[in-house]
Design a protein around this motif. Structure first.
Motif, PDB file in Angstrom:
ATOM      1  N   CYS A  72      57.644  41.079  30.253  1.00 38.72           N
ATOM      2  CA  CYS A  72      56.524  40.250  30.669  1.00 38.72           C
ATOM      3  C   CYS A  72      55.760  40.946  31.795  1.00 38.72           C
ATOM      4  CB  CYS A  72      57.020  38.872  31.118  1.00 38.72           C
ATOM      5  SG  CYS A  72      58.007  38.910  32.625  1.00 38.72           S
ATOM      6  N   ASN A  73      54.569  40.459  32.079  1.00 34.28           N
ATOM      7  CA  ASN A  73      53.729  41.082  33.106  1.00 34.28           C
ATOM      8  C   ASN A  73      54.410  41.137  34.457  1.00 34.28           C
ATOM      9  OD1 ASN A  73      51.618  41.711  31.423  1.00 34.28           O
ATOM     10  ND2 ASN A  73      50.540  39.779  31.789  1.00 34.28           N
ATOM     11  N   ARG A  74      55.104  40.068  34.824  1.00 31.20           N
ATOM     12  CA  ARG A  74      55.787  40.041  36.127  1.00 31.20           C
ATOM     13  C   ARG A  74      56.834  41.156  36.204  1.00 31.20           C
ATOM     14  NH1 ARG A  74      60.143  36.311  38.397  1.00 31.20           N
ATOM     15  NH2 ARG A  74      59.967  36.681  40.617  1.00 31.20           N
ATOM     16  N   MET A  75      57.597  41.327  35.131  1.00 34.01           N
ATOM     17  CA  MET A  75      58.615  42.372  35.100  1.00 34.01           C
ATOM     18  C   MET A  75      57.971  43.755  35.110  1.00 34.01           C
ATOM     19  SD  MET A  75      61.725  42.851  35.289  1.00 34.01           S
ATOM     20  CE  MET A  75      63.100  43.848  34.882  1.00 34.01           C
ATOM     21  N   ARG A  76      56.843  43.902  34.405  1.00 38.81           N
ATOM     22  CA  ARG A  76      56.113  45.176  34.415  1.00 38.81           C
ATOM     23  C   ARG A  76      55.727  45.547  35.844  1.00 38.81           C
ATOM     24  NH1 ARG A  76      53.155  43.557  30.317  1.00 38.81           N
ATOM     25  NH2 ARG A  76      54.312  44.255  28.530  1.00 38.81           N
ATOM     26  N   ASN A  77      55.292  44.552  36.617  1.00 41.42           N
ATOM     27  CA  ASN A  77      54.922  44.796  38.015  1.00 41.42           C
ATOM     28  C   ASN A  77      56.132  45.225  38.837  1.00 41.42           C
ATOM     29  OD1 ASN A  77      52.278  44.125  37.451  1.00 41.42           O
ATOM     30  ND2 ASN A  77      52.485  42.014  38.159  1.00 41.42           N
ATOM     31  N   VAL A  78      57.266  44.568  38.615  1.00 43.46           N
ATOM     32  CA  VAL A  78      58.493  44.930  39.331  1.00 43.46           C
ATOM     33  C   VAL A  78      58.893  46.354  38.978  1.00 43.46           C
ATOM     34  CG1 VAL A  78      60.973  44.444  39.516  1.00 43.46           C
ATOM     35  CG2 VAL A  78      59.318  42.559  39.574  1.00 43.46           C
ATOM     36  N   GLU A 123      56.738  48.831  40.717  1.00 46.67           N
ATOM     37  CA  GLU A 123      57.123  48.982  42.120  1.00 46.67           C
ATOM     38  C   GLU A 123      58.396  49.822  42.257  1.00 46.67           C
ATOM     39  OE1 GLU A 123      55.563  48.174  45.048  1.00 46.67           O
ATOM     40  OE2 GLU A 123      53.891  47.819  43.671  1.00 46.67           O
ATOM     41  N   SER A 133      65.014  48.966  30.744  1.00 46.27           N
ATOM     42  CA  SER A 133      63.885  48.180  30.245  1.00 46.27           C
ATOM     43  C   SER A 133      63.055  48.925  29.205  1.00 46.27           C
ATOM     44  CB  SER A 133      62.983  47.767  31.414  1.00 46.27           C
ATOM     45  OG  SER A 133      62.290  48.904  31.913  1.00 46.27           O
TER      46      SER A 133
END
Length: 161
Positions: free
Chosen positions: A76-82, A85, A70
């Motif tokens: 996207c923000n959701r992927m950034r969060n994943v 984690e 990546s």
């Protein structure tokens, strides 16, 4: 179409093998007296090797690979969060590496094995793409990484790997 069309593969006189770890194990067995023995023959040492090899796949590569891939991509923000984690979980797993490596030189004991070397492709990409501190903040992991990643054979092929 087969997996051999999409992954590293080896054609050895008509014997087609794919998947880099399987190819490496095959070549080690095929040429047992060439180079450093990378898979122990002693049952206990081999069991420790298998344990370390499993740790590499499920506790290192499964986390480092998506983080590394990546890098530089629009995320996207959701992927950034994943990814955040994954990095957090990876760091917890590397804390376990730190403990293991505080007691022995390499992951399967005091001798280099294929389990150490299989960390090199994604580990190098991870380390050189802004995550060096993740390794360097753990002294035993940093010592191990410096040793493994500076082997002359790896240095000779890494930029083409």
């Amino acid at each position: 179409m087969s997996f051999a069309d999409c992954t590293p593969s080896k054609d050895d006189d008509g014997f087609i093998l794919y998947e880099s770890r399987a190819i490496a194990r095959y070549l080690i067995k095929k040429y047992p007296n060439q180079g450093t023995p990378l898979i122990p023959s002693d049952p206990k040492a081999q069991a420790l090797f298998e344990q370390a090899a499993s740790v590499e796949v499920f506790n290192f590569t499964n986390f480092v690979q998506p983080i590394t891939i990546s890098q530089g991509a629009l995320v996207c923000n959701r992927m950034r969060n994943v990814l955040g984690e994954l990095l957090k979980t990876l760091q917890e797993k590397l804390d376990v590496y730190e403990v293991i490596l505080s007691k022995q030189k390499y992951l399967a004991g005091d001798f280099l094995t294929l389990a150490d070397l299989t960390h090199l492709p994604y580990g190098t990409a991870f380390y050189t793409n802004g995550f060096a501190e993740v390794f360097d903040s753990r002294p035993n992991l940093a010592r191990w990484w410096k040793d493994v990643s500076n082997r002359p054979a790896w240095l000779a092929v890494k930029d083409g790997a």
